[in-house]
Design a protein around this motif. Structure first.
Motif, PDB file in Angstrom:
ATOM      1  N   PRO A 170      16.440   6.556  -4.168  1.00  0.00           N
ATOM      2  CA  PRO A 170      17.485   7.274  -4.913  1.00  0.00           C
ATOM      3  C   PRO A 170      18.051   6.447  -6.063  1.00  0.00           C
ATOM      4  O   PRO A 170      18.742   6.965  -6.920  1.00  0.00           O
ATOM      5  CB  PRO A 170      18.550   7.552  -3.848  1.00  0.00           C
ATOM      6  CG  PRO A 170      18.275   6.604  -2.736  1.00  0.00           C
ATOM      7  CD  PRO A 170      16.813   6.268  -2.798  1.00  0.00           C
ATOM      8  N   PHE A 171      17.714   5.152  -6.093  1.00  0.00           N
ATOM      9  CA  PHE A 171      18.230   4.260  -7.129  1.00  0.00           C
ATOM     10  C   PHE A 171      17.232   4.045  -8.261  1.00  0.00           C
ATOM     11  O   PHE A 171      17.452   3.229  -9.136  1.00  0.00           O
ATOM     12  CB  PHE A 171      18.630   2.920  -6.508  1.00  0.00           C
ATOM     13  CG  PHE A 171      19.571   3.094  -5.361  1.00  0.00           C
ATOM     14  CD1 PHE A 171      20.878   3.514  -5.562  1.00  0.00           C
ATOM     15  CD2 PHE A 171      19.132   2.889  -4.072  1.00  0.00           C
ATOM     16  CE1 PHE A 171      21.739   3.700  -4.493  1.00  0.00           C
ATOM     17  CE2 PHE A 171      19.983   3.075  -2.995  1.00  0.00           C
ATOM     18  CZ  PHE A 171      21.296   3.481  -3.204  1.00  0.00           C
ATOM     19  N   GLY A 172      16.101   4.734  -8.216  1.00  0.00           N
ATOM     20  CA  GLY A 172      15.139   4.682  -9.310  1.00  0.00           C
ATOM     21  C   GLY A 172      13.898   3.860  -9.049  1.00  0.00           C
ATOM     22  O   GLY A 172      12.802   4.332  -9.232  1.00  0.00           O
ATOM     23  N   LYS A 173      14.063   2.612  -8.642  1.00  0.00           N
ATOM     24  CA  LYS A 173      12.910   1.733  -8.454  1.00  0.00           C
ATOM     25  C   LYS A 173      12.246   2.019  -7.096  1.00  0.00           C
ATOM     26  O   LYS A 173      12.915   2.038  -6.066  1.00  0.00           O
ATOM     27  CB  LYS A 173      13.346   0.273  -8.520  1.00  0.00           C
ATOM     28  CG  LYS A 173      12.194  -0.686  -8.472  1.00  0.00           C
ATOM     29  CD  LYS A 173      12.655  -2.127  -8.628  1.00  0.00           C
ATOM     30  CE  LYS A 173      11.464  -3.047  -8.548  1.00  0.00           C
ATOM     31  NZ  LYS A 173      11.842  -4.448  -8.635  1.00  0.00           N
ATOM     32  N   PRO A 174      10.920   2.251  -7.087  1.00  0.00           N
ATOM     33  CA  PRO A 174      10.253   2.490  -5.811  1.00  0.00           C
ATOM     34  C   PRO A 174      10.312   1.245  -4.927  1.00  0.00           C
ATOM     35  O   PRO A 174      10.387   0.116  -5.423  1.00  0.00           O
ATOM     36  CB  PRO A 174       8.815   2.818  -6.195  1.00  0.00           C
ATOM     37  CG  PRO A 174       8.663   2.476  -7.621  1.00  0.00           C
ATOM     38  CD  PRO A 174      10.006   2.293  -8.211  1.00  0.00           C
ATOM     39  N   PRO A 216       0.793  -1.231   0.000  1.00  0.00           N
ATOM     40  CA  PRO A 216       0.000   0.000   0.000  1.00  0.00           C
ATOM     41  C   PRO A 216       0.824   1.278   0.000  1.00  0.00           C
ATOM     42  O   PRO A 216       0.310   2.337  -0.344  1.00  0.00           O
ATOM     43  CB  PRO A 216      -0.817  -0.111   1.277  1.00  0.00           C
ATOM     44  CG  PRO A 216       0.012  -0.954   2.181  1.00  0.00           C
ATOM     45  CD  PRO A 216       0.737  -1.919   1.287  1.00  0.00           C
ATOM     46  N   LEU A 217       2.080   1.176   0.377  1.00  0.00           N
ATOM     47  CA  LEU A 217       2.912   2.372   0.447  1.00  0.00           C
ATOM     48  C   LEU A 217       4.251   2.108  -0.238  1.00  0.00           C
ATOM     49  O   LEU A 217       5.124   1.428   0.301  1.00  0.00           O
ATOM     50  CB  LEU A 217       3.153   2.782   1.904  1.00  0.00           C
ATOM     51  CG  LEU A 217       1.918   3.209   2.687  1.00  0.00           C
ATOM     52  CD1 LEU A 217       2.247   3.375   4.161  1.00  0.00           C
ATOM     53  CD2 LEU A 217       1.338   4.496   2.121  1.00  0.00           C
ATOM     54  N   LEU A 218       4.388   2.645  -1.433  1.00  0.00           N
ATOM     55  CA  LEU A 218       5.671   2.627  -2.135  1.00  0.00           C
ATOM     56  C   LEU A 218       6.298   4.006  -1.986  1.00  0.00           C
ATOM     57  O   LEU A 218       5.603   5.025  -2.064  1.00  0.00           O
ATOM     58  CB  LEU A 218       5.482   2.336  -3.623  1.00  0.00           C
ATOM     59  CG  LEU A 218       4.934   0.980  -4.035  1.00  0.00           C
ATOM     60  CD1 LEU A 218       4.795   0.923  -5.551  1.00  0.00           C
ATOM     61  CD2 LEU A 218       5.802  -0.153  -3.532  1.00  0.00           C
TER      62      LEU A 218
END
Length: 161
Positions: free
Chosen positions: A79-83, A73-75
């Motif tokens: 800093p590396f791009g992928k959530p 429910p919370l992404l």
């Protein structure tokens, strides 16, 4: 103006209050949980709620619906791009790992405000996020939390990889 046009108008100029956001939510079509599988980027829909602006300040990215039983429910932005997912109730994360459960919420269909539509139910918190369809790639969410005086609103846009 149709419901989708009204959503974009509100995003550009804001909404006056919770009642106006509720009227918009009520005008939208329901969505089936199976249509929601995938990753969605979120944005807040300001309505004068005390939480307005809070999620975006935390680096909230959106939500990931992997299956009816596995929802992140919370992404949050990385800093590396992928959530990455962050469990909203850390002790439950340990329980999930021990029981081979995944996610921190699940999807169901529920009647809410006169329509049966998808709802995300948090595993460990008294929170339900109800969804309506703006179009095939955009949803409006209404967060209902036990003890909260009024709902909180947000939008989700489908992410295509």
């Amino acid at each position: 103006m149709n419901s989708e046009g009204l959503v974009w108008e509100i995003m550009e100029h804001g909404v006056k209050n919770t009642d106006a956001a509720c009227r918009l939510f009520d005008a939208l079509d329901p969505i089936d949980p199976t249509e929601m599988i995938g990753t969605w980027k979120g944005s807040e829909l300001p309505s004068g709620h005390p939480m307005d602006g809070w999620l975006e300040k935390t680096g909230w990215y959106g939500k990931a619906f992997h299956s009816a039983e596995h929802v992140d429910p919370l992404l949050f932005k990385s800093p590396f791009g992928k959530p990455f997912p962050l469990h909203p109730f850390p002790p439950a994360l340990i329980v999930n790992l021990l029981n081979d459960a995944r996610g921190a919420a699940r999807l169901r269909k529920m009647e809410w405000r006169g329509k049966t539509s998808a709802v995300m139910i948090y595993d460990q918190l008294p929170i339900q996020d109800h969804f309506r369809k703006v179009n095939d790639d955009v949803l409006m969410g209404m967060m209902d939390c036990k003890g909260m005086n009024r709902p909180y609103f947000f939008l989700l846009a489908r992410v295509y990889a």
